[in-house]
Design a protein around this motif. Structure first.
Motif, PDB file in Angstrom:
ATOM      1  N   ARG A 223       0.861  -1.191   0.000  1.00  0.00           N
ATOM      2  CA  ARG A 223       0.000   0.000   0.000  1.00  0.00           C
ATOM      3  C   ARG A 223       0.885   1.223   0.000  1.00  0.00           C
ATOM      4  NH1 ARG A 223      -5.369  -0.283   0.079  1.00  0.00           N
ATOM      5  NH2 ARG A 223      -5.653   1.949   0.326  1.00  0.00           N
ATOM      6  N   GLN A 225       1.391   5.614  -0.335  1.00  0.00           N
ATOM      7  CA  GLN A 225       0.776   6.876   0.036  1.00  0.00           C
ATOM      8  C   GLN A 225       1.367   8.019  -0.781  1.00  0.00           C
ATOM      9  OE1 GLN A 225       1.164   7.951   4.230  1.00  0.00           O
ATOM     10  NE2 GLN A 225      -0.816   8.965   4.050  1.00  0.00           N
ATOM     11  N   GLY A 230      -1.827  12.683   1.135  1.00  0.00           N
ATOM     12  CA  GLY A 230      -2.046  11.655   2.137  1.00  0.00           C
ATOM     13  C   GLY A 230      -2.902  10.505   1.632  1.00  0.00           C
ATOM     14  N   THR A 232      -4.080   7.083   0.043  1.00  0.00           N
ATOM     15  CA  THR A 232      -3.372   5.810  -0.072  1.00  0.00           C
ATOM     16  C   THR A 232      -4.003   4.943  -1.153  1.00  0.00           C
ATOM     17  OG1 THR A 232      -4.768   4.674   1.535  1.00  0.00           O
ATOM     18  CG2 THR A 232      -2.844   5.851   2.404  1.00  0.00           C
ATOM     19  N   HIS A 233      -3.177   4.101  -1.758  1.00  0.00           N
ATOM     20  CA  HIS A 233      -3.642   3.218  -2.821  1.00  0.00           C
ATOM     21  C   HIS A 233      -2.911   1.895  -2.717  1.00  0.00           C
ATOM     22  CE1 HIS A 233      -5.235   6.814  -4.801  1.00  0.00           C
ATOM     23  NE2 HIS A 233      -4.054   7.372  -4.632  1.00  0.00           N
ATOM     24  N   GLU A 234      -3.527   0.843  -3.283  1.00  0.00           N
ATOM     25  CA  GLU A 234      -2.802  -0.419  -3.373  1.00  0.00           C
ATOM     26  C   GLU A 234      -2.067  -0.461  -4.701  1.00  0.00           C
ATOM     27  OE1 GLU A 234      -3.284  -5.243  -3.290  1.00  0.00           O
ATOM     28  OE2 GLU A 234      -5.080  -3.993  -3.241  1.00  0.00           O
ATOM     29  N   GLN A 277       5.602   4.299   1.349  1.00  0.00           N
ATOM     30  CA  GLN A 277       4.707   3.242   1.807  1.00  0.00           C
ATOM     31  C   GLN A 277       3.722   3.833   2.801  1.00  0.00           C
ATOM     32  OE1 GLN A 277       8.087   2.787   2.529  1.00  0.00           O
ATOM     33  NE2 GLN A 277       8.727   0.810   1.662  1.00  0.00           N
ATOM     34  N   GLN A 278       2.546   3.199   2.882  1.00  0.00           N
ATOM     35  CA  GLN A 278       1.591   3.679   3.868  1.00  0.00           C
ATOM     36  C   GLN A 278       2.107   3.398   5.281  1.00  0.00           C
ATOM     37  OE1 GLN A 278      -2.233   1.808   3.849  1.00  0.00           O
ATOM     38  NE2 GLN A 278      -3.102   3.286   5.278  1.00  0.00           N
ATOM     39  N   ARG A 279       2.653   2.162   5.445  1.00  0.00           N
ATOM     40  CA  ARG A 279       3.114   1.806   6.783  1.00  0.00           C
ATOM     41  C   ARG A 279       4.591   2.127   6.948  1.00  0.00           C
ATOM     42  NH1 ARG A 279       2.104  -3.986   8.868  1.00  0.00           N
ATOM     43  NH2 ARG A 279       0.695  -4.153   7.105  1.00  0.00           N
ATOM     44  N   GLY A 281       6.076   4.827   6.530  1.00  0.00           N
ATOM     45  CA  GLY A 281       6.525   5.582   5.367  1.00  0.00           C
ATOM     46  C   GLY A 281       7.450   6.717   5.741  1.00  0.00           C
TER      47      GLY A 281
END
Ligand code: GTP
Length: 596
Positions: A223, A225, A230, A232-234, A277-279, A281
């Motif tokens: 995922r 970002q 802000g 987010t997308h896969e 990355q979303q996580r 990041g």
């Protein structure tokens, strides 16, 4: 790939100096595109680009190249060549460590060569000077190698010479790219940071986003970002172009490739934005992100009012692929329902208009393009004016207009002509340099409004086509600007309102009034045409009344002839617009709004 084996570069050149041809030759030499698949200008995909020979959207291709027995990866990033797209060019350059500065060996340095070179220098790129078209009998490699060497401060012997057409020298050039362009550097174990340098809408796949990974790694199905919003997308797919899209497991430091997330609108994937990355990041985006800013506005109206919904749909579709295109509905008393559309510049406007007419089959009237004005009133309130007819009335303290820094290059015999032209366009000279004995570079600050119309044509005709021009916005300046209105029979025609410098207002008013007198047919009554600043009339013309009733031609009796005539008149009326009491044929608007 080990970043040490990657080279990211682009080719910068003035229009027609052979950038696309050189790119094609490189694709062929590296085996990325086989001979039989080769079609001219492989990278320029859009039809209009191909027809006009201009590159609008940039793209990146990955090419393998063996140097000194070691396999390297060359990422060639294509940059758009026109002034309107300076921001896109600068993002493409920011994705590179080096560039090939390509100059036509029969033409020498031109304005876009310089403008792009300055951008490359701002981005600290290694510059490889190259003369192209050495196969031409008119080529003067000695002369122009000296010019180039002087410009970038190298030895004339270091200027490479190639023919993109025959392929001569292109292998050497690829070797030099490996030798001279620095490998990308980044922190492999940091959170991912990738810069978006292009974003293209594909009808089947949605938005394809081109990125260069600066730090860390982006892997498939992660995922991600977008740092500016802000959102987010896969990641549905990640990969490289070689030259077609080829999926990969991920992209690491220094790598250039594409991302697909399923978004349908390029505005969700903005050029210049940073992807992480979303996580866990990154917290700091890479520098340089700017929202695209429309510089030129024009009203677009369907000639046939019933095509308004079709125009709206078409604009919506085009916007999916063009984050810089903005529009909002607008009504004009004269032209009916339409849109006020913002563009990066005149070429952008032309391309969009042409696509609307060609791809969507719409017939349009476009009002004269105008820039954006900032108006401060005496009570300190601020107005942004994108439509001249909405220029505020009341006590105005100051009006500011956008200005640009222009670079003009021409043979020195034309210095006088260019200075005169820039003078009449309210320009102020910033400097002048000789590139060689007989060629000079002039730098001017000019109001954008003075160059968006016909400056380039005027320049070409005054210099017999020898001058080249490039410019970039540098902010705004206050100027003595007024709104000129055109009135027909006492009614304002909003589509003809213009904001002009006060010294030019009179000439503008006289010209428009005279033009309209020619275009407006006689009516049953006298029609005065006036140009006015506020309530002060500065020019006046009159369309005299018709004397005879058309029906008097049909001497009494013949009723069927009479009916036919009336029918015919009705037909004609359909293409008329009423401005107050005055009937104005559609063509008159089109003709009056066309720039001579
Ligand atoms: P844009 O993409 O529109 O900015 O132009 P460009 O710089 O890509 O130029 P392009 O590759 O389209 O080349 C312009 C013209 O020059 C074309 O007609 C090419 O065939 C020609 N040309 C390019 N390279 C050479 C060369 O080495 N020798 C000769 N004789 N002609 C060349």
């Amino acid at each position: 790939t080990d970043p040490a084996l990657i080279r990211n570069f682009c080719i910068i050149a003035h229009i027609d100096h052979g950038k696309s041809t050189l790119a094609d030759r490189m694709l062929q030499l590296t085996g990325v595109v086989e001979q039989r698949q080769m079609r001219a200008q492989y990278l320029d995909r859009m039809d209009i680009e191909r027809e006009r020979g201009i590159t609008i959207k940039s793209q990146a291709v990955r090419m393998p190249w063996e140097h000194d027995g070691t396999a390297h990866v060359l990422n060639m990033i294509d940059t758009p060549g026109h002034v309107d797209f300076t921001y896109e060019v600068s993002r493409s350059l920011a994705a590179c460590e080096g560039c090939v500065l390509l100059v036509d060996a029969a033409q020498g340095i031109e304005a876009q060569t310089l403008a792009n070179l300055y951008l490359a220098m701002e981005n600290d790129l290694t510059i490889i000077p190259v003369l192209n078209k050495i196969d031409l009998p008119a080529a003067q490699p000695e002369k122009f190698a000296a010019e180039l060497a002087h410009l970038i401060g190298c030895d004339p012997g270091d200027v490479l010479r190639v023919s993109a057409k025959t392929g001569e020298g292109v292998e050497t050039l690829l070797d030099e790219v490996v030798r001279q362009v620095p490998a990308p550097v980044g922190v492999a174990d940091a959170p991912a940071r990738a810069m978006i340098f292009d974003s293209v809408y594909d009808a089947y796949r949605g938005v394809v986003t081109y990125v260069k990974v600066v730090d860390g790694r982006l892997g498939k199905r992660e995922r991600i970002q977008m740092m500016s919003t802000g959102a987010t997308h896969e990641l549905l797919e990640i990969g490289v172009n070689s030259p077609e899209m080829t999926p990969a497991d991920g992209l690491a430091v220094g790598e250039v490739g594409y991302l697909i997330t399923g978004v349908k609108d390029v505005r969700q994937s903005k050029v210049g934005d940073t992807v992480t990355q979303q996580r866990n990041g990154a917290t700091e985006p890479l520098g340089g992100y700017k929202d695209p800013k429309p510089m030129v506005f024009s009203g677009l109206y369907p000639i046939d009012g019933s095509e308004y919904p079709a125009l709206r749909d078409a604009l919506e579709k085009l916007q999916l692929n063009d984050a810089a295109l903005v529009y909002e509905p607008e009504t004009s008393a004269a032209l009916g329902f339409g849109f006020r559309v913002g563009f990066l510049g005149l070429l952008h406007l032309e391309v969009i208009r042409e696509r609307l007419e060609r791809e969507f089959g719409l017939d349009l009237i476009a009002t004269a393009p105008n820039v954006v004005y900032q108006v401060t009133m005496e009570d300190r309130s601020e107005h942004t004016v994108t439509n001249p007819s909405e220029f505020p009335t009341g006590k105005i303290d100051e009006v500011r207009e956008p200005v640009v820094r222009a670079t003009l290059i021409a043979p020195s015999e034309f210095i006088g002509a260019i200075m005169e032209l820039c003078q009449t366009r309210r320009g102020s000279m910033q400097g002048m340099d000789y590139l060689s004995e007989d060629r000079v570079e002039l730098r001017y600050t000019l109001p954008l409004a003075e160059i968006v119309f016909d400056f380039f044509d005027a320049l070409k005709s005054k210099t017999r086509g020898y001058a080249s021009l490039d410019y970039e916005p540098v902010g705004e300046e206050a100027a003595a600007l007024v709104k000129v209105d055109i009135l027909l029979h006492g009614d304002k025609v909003d589509a003809f309102s213009a904001i002009v410098h006060k010294d030019k207002a009179y000439a503008y008013g006289v010209k428009m009034a005279a033009k309209l007198r020619e275009l407006i047919p006689r009516q049953q009554f006298e029609v005065p045409i006036q140009a006015a600043i506020g309530s002060r009339v500065i020019a006046r013309e009159t369309v005299r009344a018709i004397r005879k009733d058309v029906l008097s031609k049909c001497y009494g009796g013949d009723i069927s002839r009479k009916r036919k005539l009336l029918e015919k008149q009705k037909e004609g009326k359909k293409r008329m617009k009423m401005v107050g009491r005055v009937e104005v044929p559609q063509e008159a608007f089109i003709a009056a709004l066309s720039s001579d």
